[in-house]
Design a protein around this motif. Sequence first.
Motif, PDB file in Angstrom:
ATOM      1  N   UNK A   1       0.849  -1.189   0.000  1.00 44.95           N
ATOM      2  CA  UNK A   1       0.000   0.000   0.000  1.00 44.95           C
ATOM      3  C   UNK A   1       0.888   1.243   0.000  1.00 44.95           C
ATOM      4  N   UNK A   2       0.815   2.033  -1.083  1.00 49.76           N
ATOM      5  CA  UNK A   2       1.660   3.216  -1.193  1.00 49.76           C
ATOM      6  C   UNK A   2       1.411   4.239  -0.118  1.00 49.76           C
ATOM      7  N   UNK A   3       0.207   4.230   0.473  1.00 51.33           N
ATOM      8  CA  UNK A   3      -0.079   5.190   1.536  1.00 51.33           C
ATOM      9  C   UNK A   3       0.809   4.959   2.759  1.00 51.33           C
ATOM     10  N   UNK A   4       1.242   3.728   2.952  1.00 49.74           N
ATOM     11  CA  UNK A   4       2.069   3.439   4.122  1.00 49.74           C
ATOM     12  C   UNK A   4       3.396   4.179   4.027  1.00 49.74           C
ATOM     13  N   UNK A   5       3.973   4.226   2.821  1.00 51.07           N
ATOM     14  CA  UNK A   5       5.219   4.946   2.647  1.00 51.07           C
ATOM     15  C   UNK A   5       5.056   6.412   3.004  1.00 51.07           C
ATOM     16  N   UNK A   6       3.942   6.998   2.582  1.00 47.44           N
ATOM     17  CA  UNK A   6       3.683   8.400   2.921  1.00 47.44           C
ATOM     18  C   UNK A   6       3.555   8.571   4.431  1.00 47.44           C
ATOM     19  N   UNK A   7       2.960   7.586   5.093  1.00 47.07           N
ATOM     20  CA  UNK A   7       2.835   7.660   6.554  1.00 47.07           C
ATOM     21  C   UNK A   7       4.200   7.597   7.227  1.00 47.07           C
ATOM     22  N   UNK A   8       5.086   6.761   6.703  1.00 41.45           N
ATOM     23  CA  UNK A   8       6.448   6.701   7.242  1.00 41.45           C
ATOM     24  C   UNK A   8       7.136   8.041   7.055  1.00 41.45           C
ATOM     25  N   UNK A   9       6.920   8.657   5.893  1.00 39.52           N
ATOM     26  CA  UNK A   9       7.493   9.967   5.656  1.00 39.52           C
ATOM     27  C   UNK A   9       6.915  11.023   6.580  1.00 39.52           C
ATOM     28  N   UNK A  10       5.676  10.807   7.040  1.00 38.41           N
ATOM     29  CA  UNK A  10       5.048  11.746   7.969  1.00 38.41           C
ATOM     30  C   UNK A  10       5.553  11.572   9.395  1.00 38.41           C
ATOM     31  N   UNK A  11       6.330  10.511   9.624  1.00 43.11           N
ATOM     32  CA  UNK A  11       6.930  10.331  10.942  1.00 43.11           C
ATOM     33  C   UNK A  11       6.548   9.072  11.683  1.00 43.11           C
ATOM     34  N   UNK A  12       5.754   8.187  11.061  1.00 39.85           N
ATOM     35  CA  UNK A  12       5.407   6.941  11.732  1.00 39.85           C
ATOM     36  C   UNK A  12       6.662   6.112  11.997  1.00 39.85           C
ATOM     37  N   UNK A  13       6.652   5.358  13.076  1.00 34.14           N
ATOM     38  CA  UNK A  13       7.832   4.579  13.471  1.00 34.14           C
ATOM     39  C   UNK A  13       7.873   3.197  12.846  1.00 34.14           C
ATOM     40  N   UNK A  14       6.873   2.864  12.041  1.00 39.83           N
ATOM     41  CA  UNK A  14       6.878   1.568  11.385  1.00 39.83           C
ATOM     42  C   UNK A  14       5.489   1.168  10.956  1.00 39.83           C
ATOM     43  N   UNK A  15       5.357  -0.056  10.477  1.00 35.85           N
ATOM     44  CA  UNK A  15       4.044  -0.531  10.076  1.00 35.85           C
ATOM     45  C   UNK A  15       3.937  -2.026  10.297  1.00 35.85           C
ATOM     46  N   UNK A  16       2.710  -2.460  10.485  1.00 36.15           N
ATOM     47  CA  UNK A  16       2.420  -3.883  10.627  1.00 36.15           C
ATOM     48  C   UNK A  16       1.230  -4.215   9.750  1.00 36.15           C
ATOM     49  N   UNK A  17       1.099  -5.484   9.419  1.00 41.63           N
ATOM     50  CA  UNK A  17      -0.016  -5.951   8.607  1.00 41.63           C
ATOM     51  C   UNK A  17      -1.121  -6.488   9.508  1.00 41.63           C
ATOM     52  N   UNK A  18      -2.361  -6.213   9.134  1.00 45.30           N
ATOM     53  CA  UNK A  18      -3.496  -6.653   9.943  1.00 45.30           C
ATOM     54  C   UNK A  18      -3.585  -8.178  10.027  1.00 45.30           C
ATOM     55  N   UNK A  19      -3.041  -8.847   9.035  1.00 48.17           N
ATOM     56  CA  UNK A  19      -3.141 -10.314   9.037  1.00 48.17           C
ATOM     57  C   UNK A  19      -2.116 -10.973   9.957  1.00 48.17           C
TER      58      UNK A  19
END
Length: 223
Positions: free
Chosen positions: A94-112
């Motif tokens: 999901x390309x939106x996740x990259x934008x969120x990382x650029x906004x300062x998020x510390x990482x991401x996880x998958x719902x599954x």
Amino acid sequence: MTGQDAPVTLLIADDDAVTRSGLRTLLGMQPGITVDGEAADGVDAVRQARQLRPDVVLMDVRMPRLNGIEATRQLLAGPGEPPKVVVITTFENDGYVTAALGAGASGFVLKRLPVPRIAEAVRVVAAGEAVLFPAALGRMVTARPLASAEALPRAALTVREEEVLRLMATGLSNPEIAELCRVSPETVKTHVGNVLTKLGAQNRTHAVVIAYESGLVVPGIAG
């Protein structure tokens, strides 16, 4: 914010009531985590995070009124010490996740992911580390480059700082980097701080995104 032995406090932001309720129940049963609240959209997530002051916000991307990217940006630009943000999404490309990382998020996880792994990601981020999946992250930054991509060539990192950044990109923690480089964790922490300052990065994850964008780190190829 939480002390060394205190549970990590968590706010869950997701517009799907079933998902939100399930995460609250299951994560609340995990050791070392206390769920302080939940929000159904980005506006409410920002408001509750500022009111409750959790250690971590588990932030969905697609939400009404204010999406998770803008909510993350607003939250981290706010007054005081903001919480860490972990983006939670259905699709790893999901390309939106990259934008969120650029906004300062510390990482991401998958719902599954299994709930214990999501809980571990929350604890890791609360401790000041990053949650990275290098291959998926590499695919996303290639598809949706960040404006900060030119930061690395201008940063004048030392050889040691570049080495530390490469190791950060593999998802290693400060103690793991210290062991590989045969230096103290305090020395690694200093190098990480220098890297963030020179790159103008909000956090470790943003620094790694810049490293991918600049070509210093190539997905699937170790430092």
